[in-house]
Enzyme design. Sequence first.
Site, short mmCIF file in Angstrom:
data_model
loop_
_atom_site.label_atom_id
_atom_site.label_comp_id
_atom_site.label_asym_id
_atom_site.label_seq_id
_atom_site.Cartn_x
_atom_site.Cartn_y
_atom_site.Cartn_z
N ASP A 19 25.22 18.57 -1.45
CA ASP A 19 26.39 18.69 -0.57
C ASP A 19 25.91 18.51 0.87
O ASP A 19 25.01 19.22 1.34
CB ASP A 19 27.01 20.09 -0.75
CG ASP A 19 28.34 20.24 -0.03
OD1 ASP A 19 29.22 20.95 -0.55
OD2 ASP A 19 28.51 19.68 1.08
N ASP A 125 31.41 14.09 0.06
CA ASP A 125 30.03 14.43 0.45
C ASP A 125 29.27 15.25 -0.59
O ASP A 125 28.30 15.91 -0.27
CB ASP A 125 30.03 15.16 1.81
CG ASP A 125 30.36 16.63 1.68
OD1 ASP A 125 31.13 16.99 0.77
OD2 ASP A 125 29.84 17.42 2.49
N GLU A 126 29.71 15.14 -1.83
CA GLU A 126 29.11 15.96 -2.88
C GLU A 126 28.81 15.13 -4.12
O GLU A 126 29.64 14.31 -4.51
CB GLU A 126 30.15 16.95 -3.39
CG GLU A 126 30.21 18.29 -2.80
CD GLU A 126 31.38 19.00 -3.46
OE1 GLU A 126 31.14 19.81 -4.37
OE2 GLU A 126 32.53 18.72 -3.08
P1 TTP Z 1 32.65 20.32 2.80
O1 TTP Z 1 31.41 19.92 2.07
O2 TTP Z 1 33.48 21.40 2.20
O3 TTP Z 1 32.29 20.79 4.29
P2 TTP Z 1 31.19 20.28 5.28
O4 TTP Z 1 30.33 19.22 4.67
O5 TTP Z 1 31.85 19.91 6.56
O6 TTP Z 1 30.35 21.58 5.57
P3 TTP Z 1 29.28 22.32 4.63
O7 TTP Z 1 27.98 22.24 5.36
O8 TTP Z 1 29.78 23.72 4.49
O9 TTP Z 1 29.25 21.57 3.33
O10 TTP Z 1 33.59 19.07 3.01
C1 TTP Z 1 33.07 17.77 3.27
C2 TTP Z 1 33.93 17.05 4.27
O11 TTP Z 1 35.27 16.96 3.79
C3 TTP Z 1 34.03 17.74 5.62
O12 TTP Z 1 33.00 17.36 6.51
C4 TTP Z 1 35.40 17.35 6.11
C5 TTP Z 1 36.20 17.12 4.87
N1 TTP Z 1 37.11 18.27 4.64
C6 TTP Z 1 38.41 18.21 5.18
O13 TTP Z 1 38.79 17.21 5.80
N2 TTP Z 1 39.23 19.29 4.98
C7 TTP Z 1 38.84 20.42 4.30
O14 TTP Z 1 39.63 21.39 4.17
C8 TTP Z 1 37.51 20.46 3.75
C9 TTP Z 1 37.02 21.67 3.02
C10 TTP Z 1 36.69 19.36 3.96
MG MG Z 2 29.50 19.48 2.79
#
Ligand code: TTP
Ligand code: MG
Length: 381
Positions: A19, A125-126
């Site tokens: 992630d 992103d996962e």
């Molecule tokens: P995430 O992996 O949930 O968040 P992140 O990568 O920003 O942070 P983390 O380090 O905690 O993993 O989500 C990936 C991307 O998806 C995030 O950068 C933006 C988008 N996203 C949204 O647009 N709305 C949302 O509610 C979420 C959870 C994510």
């Molecule tokens: Mg993320």
Amino acid sequence: MSLDSTKLSNDGRIIAHLDMDAFFAAIEERDNPRLKGRPIVVGADPMEGHGRGVVSTANYKAREYGIRSAVPISKAWEFSQKAKREGKPEAVFLDGHYKKYGEVSGRIMEIVRKYSKTVEQASVDEAYFDLSPRAELSEYRELGSRPGGFDTAKEICREIKEEIKEKEKLTASIGIGPNKLIAKIASDMQKPDGLTIINSDEVEEFLEPLSIRKIPGIGPKTEQFFNARGIRIVRDLKKYNLAEMEEMLGKWGGDLYDKIRGIDDSEITEEYEAKSIGEQETFQVDTLDFKFIFERMESLCQDVFRRFKESDFKSYKTVTITVRFSGFETKNRSHTLPKPANTLKILTVESTRLLMPFFDSRENPKRELIRLVGVRVEKMK
Ligand code: TTP
Ligand code: MG
């Protein structure tokens, strides 16, 4: 040792979950030296506190202010102003560059695919990927004559993180475990830039002290339900037997019973399919102006249809609309067509039909104003 954990440890799978850290915000920070080290928020325009959308994501600096995904952008603005009054740097608010994020995502998935043949992209992103010591599942034997097992998986994940850092100048967090569930929870344990390995023997010990909220599927409602019964961590939740769990939560109770014991047989599914294509819009002012709302809905349908046409899908079968009232109550209404459709006309007609009842007593008896509408197509082929 219970029967179930025997099954688990004999199963022998090694699954990783990657992630990206603060994904959208990290890309912005990388591409704009001016932003280096500052709190960054990607999402709707805050309009000095009057903006009405939400935060997509925030980097870790901004999270220290309480700003995170899905927080109303006006709230994020308030947090930032409060920080400013305390002498801390104000957050930088940015529009997203979604096309670019998609391209970066594609390149990261390509890197992962070099190290494992079984990869499931789970979101932008996962990804889950298989690192089991089976030649047909991974190429790592070609990356050196390594023995396999958790140590090898750890080495491979280090290399993946390195390659992402070198090529994309971004950090990722990875979790490794005997199944997807554990890998997913583990990837979140040492963010950012984390690498967390939980082998089969450590699973129950790993889960027990965690907040029940860390278990995928336990959202705010289930959390509240259990907190009210004095249950806060996984260990507390284990006091209920299977029958009790099912009695409380139905079939999901049975799934949860397994999950909190680290049991998860779900497979890595390789095809990543957009499950739906949708757009939504928050209005600048809450309204019940029939003409205005229908025009906006029509325009959203056009946007959705354009994306649908650009996709590899040929048809859709379900149309869903979302309506959010000024009090934030949100309703989704769906219609599944008798046969697959592929025209803008049908999309517009169906969404309009679903929207109608929101202007009368059927869906809106109190005549509450509308804050947001959205539309999406689903069941695509
Ligand atoms: P995430 O992996 O949930 O968040 P992140 O990568 O920003 O942070 P983390 O380090 O905690 O993993 O989500 C990936 C991307 O998806 C995030 O950068 C933006 C988008 N996203 C949204 O647009 N709305 C949302 O509610 C979420 C959870 C994510
Ligand atoms: Mg993320």
